[in-house]
Design a protein around this motif. Structure first.
Motif, mmCIF file in Angstrom:
data_model
loop_
_atom_site.group_PDB
_atom_site.id
_atom_site.type_symbol
_atom_site.label_atom_id
_atom_site.label_comp_id
_atom_site.label_asym_id
_atom_site.label_seq_id
_atom_site.Cartn_x
_atom_site.Cartn_y
_atom_site.Cartn_z
ATOM 1 N N ASP A 1 -13.521 -5.923 -9.752
ATOM 2 C CA ASP A 1 -13.157 -5.833 -9.142
ATOM 3 C C ASP A 1 -13.593 -4.324 -7.478
ATOM 4 O O ASP A 1 -13.356 -4.706 -6.824
ATOM 5 C CB ASP A 1 -11.780 -5.207 -9.197
ATOM 6 C CG ASP A 1 -10.582 -6.244 -10.022
ATOM 7 O OD1 ASP A 1 -10.774 -7.596 -9.702
ATOM 8 O OD2 ASP A 1 -9.894 -6.063 -10.335
ATOM 9 N N ARG B 1 0.901 -1.240 0.101
ATOM 10 C CA ARG B 1 -0.559 0.208 -0.175
ATOM 11 C C ARG B 1 0.747 1.088 0.039
ATOM 12 O O ARG B 1 0.933 2.334 -0.939
ATOM 13 C CB ARG B 1 -0.817 0.006 1.351
ATOM 14 C CG ARG B 1 -2.146 -0.905 1.148
ATOM 15 C CD ARG B 1 -3.082 -0.286 1.539
ATOM 16 N NE ARG B 1 -4.184 -1.253 1.685
ATOM 17 C CZ ARG B 1 -5.716 -0.981 2.378
ATOM 18 N NH1 ARG B 1 -5.626 0.106 3.865
ATOM 19 N NH2 ARG B 1 -6.765 -1.809 2.025
ATOM 20 N N ASP C 1 -8.384 0.544 -0.919
ATOM 21 C CA ASP C 1 -8.287 -1.099 -1.656
ATOM 22 C C ASP C 1 -8.112 -0.461 -3.255
ATOM 23 O O ASP C 1 -8.545 -1.357 -3.722
ATOM 24 C CB ASP C 1 -9.155 -1.532 -1.081
ATOM 25 C CG ASP C 1 -9.419 -1.365 0.192
ATOM 26 O OD1 ASP C 1 -8.001 -2.177 0.742
ATOM 27 O OD2 ASP C 1 -10.785 -1.498 1.203
ATOM 28 N N VAL C 2 -9.040 0.851 -3.541
ATOM 29 C CA VAL C 2 -8.913 0.648 -5.114
ATOM 30 C C VAL C 2 -7.957 0.886 -5.864
ATOM 31 O O VAL C 2 -7.534 0.254 -6.356
ATOM 32 C CB VAL C 2 -10.290 1.995 -5.421
ATOM 33 C CG1 VAL C 2 -9.771 2.377 -6.787
ATOM 34 C CG2 VAL C 2 -11.504 1.751 -4.744
ATOM 35 N N GLU D 1 -4.994 -1.030 -5.078
ATOM 36 C CA GLU D 1 -4.813 -2.146 -5.283
ATOM 37 C C GLU D 1 -5.104 -2.744 -6.175
ATOM 38 O O GLU D 1 -4.606 -4.161 -7.190
ATOM 39 C CB GLU D 1 -5.195 -2.951 -4.481
ATOM 40 C CG GLU D 1 -4.158 -2.487 -2.635
ATOM 41 C CD GLU D 1 -4.152 -3.207 -1.777
ATOM 42 O OE1 GLU D 1 -4.558 -4.840 -1.744
ATOM 43 O OE2 GLU D 1 -3.674 -2.705 -0.615
ATOM 44 N N LYS D 2 -6.606 -2.269 -7.089
ATOM 45 C CA LYS D 2 -6.925 -3.226 -8.245
ATOM 46 C C LYS D 2 -6.656 -2.063 -9.015
ATOM 47 O O LYS D 2 -7.315 -3.120 -10.214
ATOM 48 C CB LYS D 2 -8.446 -3.011 -7.963
ATOM 49 C CG LYS D 2 -9.537 -3.833 -6.642
ATOM 50 C CD LYS D 2 -8.809 -4.633 -6.198
ATOM 51 C CE LYS D 2 -9.472 -5.807 -5.384
ATOM 52 N NZ LYS D 2 -8.877 -7.103 -4.913
ATOM 53 N N THR E 1 -15.705 -6.367 -5.651
ATOM 54 C CA THR E 1 -15.691 -6.990 -4.754
ATOM 55 C C THR E 1 -15.302 -5.684 -3.231
ATOM 56 O O THR E 1 -15.124 -6.000 -2.650
ATOM 57 C CB THR E 1 -14.095 -7.640 -4.763
ATOM 58 O OG1 THR E 1 -14.345 -8.271 -6.658
ATOM 59 C CG2 THR E 1 -13.203 -8.165 -4.030
ATOM 60 N N VAL E 2 -14.671 -4.276 -4.259
ATOM 61 C CA VAL E 2 -14.559 -3.424 -2.544
ATOM 62 C C VAL E 2 -14.875 -3.355 -2.771
ATOM 63 O O VAL E 2 -15.421 -3.030 -0.916
ATOM 64 C CB VAL E 2 -13.785 -1.828 -3.509
ATOM 65 C CG1 VAL E 2 -13.099 -1.298 -3.007
ATOM 66 C CG2 VAL E 2 -11.709 -3.017 -4.477
ATOM 67 N N ASP F 1 -17.490 -4.152 1.144
ATOM 68 C CA ASP F 1 -16.710 -3.486 2.698
ATOM 69 C C ASP F 1 -17.509 -2.224 2.877
ATOM 70 O O ASP F 1 -16.956 -1.790 3.920
ATOM 71 C CB ASP F 1 -15.725 -3.834 2.552
ATOM 72 C CG ASP F 1 -14.811 -5.404 1.953
ATOM 73 O OD1 ASP F 1 -15.847 -6.436 2.674
ATOM 74 O OD2 ASP F 1 -14.124 -6.105 2.142
ATOM 75 N N TYR F 2 -17.272 -2.134 1.561
ATOM 76 C CA TYR F 2 -18.099 -0.167 1.825
ATOM 77 C C TYR F 2 -19.679 -0.041 1.130
ATOM 78 O O TYR F 2 -19.363 0.882 0.518
ATOM 79 C CB TYR F 2 -17.104 1.045 0.958
ATOM 80 C CG TYR F 2 -15.348 0.271 1.943
ATOM 81 C CD1 TYR F 2 -15.617 1.297 3.020
ATOM 82 C CD2 TYR F 2 -14.851 -0.379 0.600
ATOM 83 C CE1 TYR F 2 -13.899 1.029 3.313
ATOM 84 C CE2 TYR F 2 -13.611 -0.806 1.484
ATOM 85 C CZ TYR F 2 -12.913 -0.298 2.430
ATOM 86 O OH TYR F 2 -11.463 -0.248 3.168
ATOM 87 N N GLU G 1 -9.761 4.407 3.734
ATOM 88 C CA GLU G 1 -9.616 2.808 3.528
ATOM 89 C C GLU G 1 -10.095 2.491 2.031
ATOM 90 O O GLU G 1 -9.639 1.600 1.408
ATOM 91 C CB GLU G 1 -10.611 2.193 4.414
ATOM 92 C CG GLU G 1 -9.683 3.035 6.151
ATOM 93 C CD GLU G 1 -9.710 4.169 6.790
ATOM 94 O OE1 GLU G 1 -11.534 4.518 5.606
ATOM 95 O OE2 GLU G 1 -10.068 4.152 7.305
ATOM 96 N N PHE G 2 -11.060 3.154 1.415
ATOM 97 C CA PHE G 2 -12.138 2.465 0.525
ATOM 98 C C PHE G 2 -11.022 2.974 -0.785
ATOM 99 O O PHE G 2 -10.925 2.618 -1.497
ATOM 100 C CB PHE G 2 -13.167 3.760 -0.182
ATOM 101 C CG PHE G 2 -14.090 2.865 -1.110
ATOM 102 C CD1 PHE G 2 -14.326 1.699 -1.747
ATOM 103 C CD2 PHE G 2 -13.863 4.664 -2.316
ATOM 104 C CE1 PHE G 2 -14.911 2.292 -2.658
ATOM 105 C CE2 PHE G 2 -14.052 4.744 -3.543
ATOM 106 C CZ PHE G 2 -15.382 3.188 -3.715
#
Length: 588
Positions: free
Chosen positions: A535, A425, A452-453, A455-456, A538-539, A542-543, A448-449
């Motif tokens: 992707d 990260r 995570d994005v 990484e995709k 998937t993220v 969690d949001y 946090e969102f």
């Protein structure tokens, strides 16, 4: 009097102790009028005693702290390269405690003292490797007091080093274990380098000279001087793998240079040192023959020249042989010079080939990514020639590789996969910092969102006139523009232009039924990041708040699209040219 003293010993109350202190120091009577003066005198005496006690305690503490510092000097160091060897701070503390529990004196091989002592030994040996051949070749018929003094001082250090080696632990590389047992240390060193170190450090030549007198400095004494060359072999004990790795790691850490660069410098210095030795040998052989008339020294008129001139021509002759560029100033004229020159040329040719091979390998290792890029480009060129790709397409392919990889080829996906999650990260945040600062989509989201994005995201490059999105196709990705610009076309007409920091195709992430209504064409070379629907979903699991926000935005965008379509359809079913298309994205 006795009663007062007894009370003073048995009573623990501070006030009574103060009152009892007067009889102890010798006062016979205590009157009421003298109580204040007595208390003050007693307090002064007690304060003085406390000061003396505190002073002695401070001295003891300072002595203990100094002893601990001296003791820590011989224990495993807290330096960064030592922590890398033991892999953790706890393992290093356990090693330090293990040494503290040993009751006899021993020096840890990774201690601060041993580190600086080894550096001193490296310096002394480097000077010895330069001076001893010069002394043997050019000063064999002379006794040089300053060189004798320097040599004796150096030999004293080497003898001290021999003594310290009997107290220094050693590392078993196969088990990653440091041996600190005294008997094992002595046995290990005695079986290893002790004899050679002793022969190379003990001043046998000077002992022989001073015992037999100055006039007996003959060939036997000169032979003893050759023992000084044993220090060349003694250098091998400094090149043991463990210590060499420590030196290289330390140089890389201090100088902040690549390890290959250090190895290149080391190789150059070795070649120069061999040339130095060879030059001394070139002069030494005619010297032992008492300079025949046909030797190269006499032919060049160097017999009575200065030592510096003699060494300069000797080194020049050696370099000519080592580089295989000639014989020097004159070719050999007698048999001894002939064989010396032959040996020198063979030695030089061998080292020259070794130097070129190692230098080529090291230079390639310095720019490993550039070498991989060149290999990749050669494969691509061969493939396009094999498939007979048109030259125009070939140029675009090469332009693509040049812009995407910047002549550096990395397996970035593998490198990032090998990192821990926090490191991955951190790398992505640093690498995509310009994208984060330009795109409003990321600045408005939760941290946090956004992480995570990131990484995709998948990096993609599009050349000028490449069609990124085709009208009528189903959308499954959205794009973020890092560098470059694109144009949005509807029926061949440019309706909008997007550039750095803009994004397009976001509705396709939330609605799989919508088809693209516009073409997106790169107007310049574009660096983009693509986010697929899979992707992104998937993220969003969690949001949920971000999902609702994105859904509301998509619904508003779809309603505006529907209203624009209805408002721009004419009576005959065609779209009006008066439609405001300045805000269209490809999903609209």
């Amino acid at each position: 009097m006795e009663k007062a003293n007894t009370n003073c010993v048995s009573n623990k109350d501070a006030n009574k102790v103060h009152r009892c202190a007067e009889p102890i120091i010798g006062t016979n009577k205590v009157g009421p009028q003298d109580e204040e003066s007595e208390d003050s005198d007693v307090n002064i005496a007690i304060d003085f005693s406390n000061q003396r006690m505190s002073g002695s305690i401070r001295r003891r503490v300072s002595i203990l702290s100094s002893l601990k510092k001296k003791e820590a000097l011989f224990h495993a160091s807290d330096k960064q390269f030592v922590k890398k060897i033991f892999r953790s701070a706890k393992a290093l503390r356990d090693e330090q405690e293990r040494q503290q529990n040993i009751h006899h004196f021993v020096i840890h091989p990774f201690s601060n003292f041993r580190w600086y002592w080894d550096l001193l030994m490296v310096f002394l040996m480097a000077v010895t490797l330069l001076l001893v051949p010069i002394n043997i070749a050019f000063f064999s018929d002379q006794f040089v007091p300053w060189f004798a003094a320097v040599n004796c001082v150096f030999d004293a250090f080497f003898i001290i080093d021999i003594i310290l080696n009997f107290f220094t632990g050693y590392l078993i590389a196969t088990h990653d274990q440091v041996v600190l047992d005294r008997s094992n240390i002595v046995l290990h060193y005695a079986k290893g380098w002790f004899i050679l170190d002793l022969l190379s450090s003990f001043p046998l030549d000077y002992i022989y000279f001073f015992v037999n007198g100055e006039n007996t400095l003959d060939a036997t004494a000169k032979a003893f001087r050759v023992l000084r060359l044993a220090k060349v072999i003694s250098l091998l004990r400094l090149l043991r793998l463990t210590r060499l790795m420590r030196y290289v790691s330390r140089l890389e850490e201090i100088l902040n240079v690549e390890g290959a660069v250090i190895r290149i410098v080391h190789l150059v210095l070795i070649v120069l040192l061999i040339s130095h030795w060879n030059g001394c040998i070139q002069f030494l052989i005619p010297f032992y023959q008492d300079f025949p008339e046909d030797c190269w020294v006499m032919i060049n008129g160097l017999k009575n020249a200065s030592k510096w001139e003699q060494y300069s021509w000797s080194f020049f002759k050696s370099m000519c042989h080592m580089l295989s560029i000639g014989y020097g100033r004159f070719p050999p004229a007698n048999l001894s010079d002939l064989w010396t020159t032959t040996f020198s040329i063979v030695l030089g040719a061998s080292f020259y080939a070794l130097f070129i091979g190692n230098m080529s390998t090291l230079l390639l290792s310095v720019d490993a990514s550039g070498r991989l890029y060149n290999e990749k480009i050669n494969q691509v060129k061969e493939y396009m020639r094999y498939r007979r790709i048109p030259l125009k397409i070939q140029r675009r392919v090469l332009e693509y590789y040049d812009h995407r990889y910047q002549r550096k080829l990395f397996d970035e996906e593998t490198i990032l996969t090998e990192q821990s999650h926090p490191l991955r990260r951190a790398i992505l945040q640093h690498h995509l910092r310009s994208l984060l600062s330009k795109v409003d989509f990321f600045s408005q989201g939760e941290p946090e969102f956004v992480d995570d994005v990131l990484e995709k995201l998948h990096f993609e490059v599009y050349l000028k006139d490449d069609v990124i999105i085709k009208a009528g196709s189903r959308g499954n990705s959205m794009y973020f523009i890092e560098h470059g610009s694109v144009v949005i076309q509807v029926n061949g007409r440019i309706v909008n232009t997007l550039c750095d920091g803009d994004h397009f195709g976001e509705i396709s992430l939330l609605s799989s039924d919508e088809r693209r209504v516009a073409d997106v064409v790169a107007s310049t070379i574009c660096d983009t990041y693509r986010l697929s629907r899979e992707d992104f979903n998937t993220v969003l699991k969690d949001y949920p708040k971000m999902r609702r926000r994105m859904s509301e935005t998509a619904e508003k965008r779809l309603r505006s699209i529907s209203m624009e379509k209805l408002g721009n359809i004419t009576e005959d079913g065609s779209e009006s040219d008066e439609r405001d298309t300045s805000t269209l994205t490809p999903d609209q």
